[in-house]
Design a protein around this motif. Structure first.
Motif: not given
Length: 228
Positions: A24-30, A105-107, A170-172, A176-181
């Motif tokens: 998810f962290s990679v997807q969010l970054t991309f 993140f996009v915004a 993305t660690s931030l 909000i409880g998103a399941y990242d790295l």
């Protein structure tokens, strides 16, 4: 420190808790990089258009976003956007935090990529702009065919460096409880009673990924400099 046991994290635990978070962290970054560059380029063109009706809103947006901590923007989008909005997205009810993180993140990154692209556009010699105009190109054609390709090349190392910073940020979304790295490591640490080791291992993974990418960016920057 003497009680640290880093061996608690085996492959079964990694595949169960960490891999999904890392993905998810990679997807969010991309997604944030692509979306940020697209919208950032639009904002940069608006600011450089010379038209007040376009330049002022873009300037307000960029300066406003860059003046607010990212974690606050994450919380705003998560808490203030009605839940019904996410219900229209695929499985939005169960992935509200993840969708909120992507939108945020996009915004947010669009404001930073906008400044990078604006600097890249302004680095191109004005003579090339005049040459395009002399050939009868419109403003859009001049930007698309002459200016932007060169600006992207000039700013490629900076864009990639901003992407590395984005991956760190993305660690931030953990707020909000998103399941990242980071969430994957923390979850594993809580279940197995090893929170200190989990945070330490998460830091090692972030360092390894970001240091490796930074090294590749330096190599790319050196290669581009040689070509010039």
């Amino acid at each position: 420190m003497g009680n640290l046991d880093l061996t608690f994290l085996n492959w079964d635990l990694i595949s169960k808790f960490v891999v999904n978070g890392f993905w998810f962290s990679v997807q969010l970054t991309f997604i944030a990089t692509i979306g940020g560059i697209i919208f950032g380029t639009i904002l940069a063109l608006m600011r450089l258009s010379g038209k007040a009706i376009l330049a002022y809103p873009a300037t307000f947006y960029v300066n406003g976003m860059r003046s607010i901590p990212l974690v606050m923007v994450i919380l705003w989008f998560f808490l203030l956007v009605p839940a019904v909005v996410y219900s229209y997205l695929p499985n939005g009810a169960n992935n509200r935090a993840e969708y909120s993180a992507i939108i945020t993140f996009v915004a947010f990154e669009a404001a930073y990529f906008s400044e990078i692209m604006r600097a890249g556009i302004q680095s191109i010699a004005r003579g090339q702009v005049y040459a395009g105009q002399a050939l009868g190109m419109t403003y859009a054609q001049n930007m698309r065919l002459v200016i932007l390709p060169q600006a992207f090349r000039n700013m490629l190392p900076v864009l990639l460096t901003q992407t590395i910073i984005l991956f760190q940020d993305t660690s931030l979304v953990y707020a909000i409880g998103a399941y990242d790295l980071l969430k994957g490591f923390v979850t594993a640490g809580k279940i197995y009673g090893r929170p200190e080791e989990a945070y330490l291992l998460a830091a090692i993974v972030y360092f390894a990924v970001c240091y490796s990418l930074s090294y590749l960016v330096k190599r790319l920057q050196a290669k581009i400099a040689i070509i010039r």
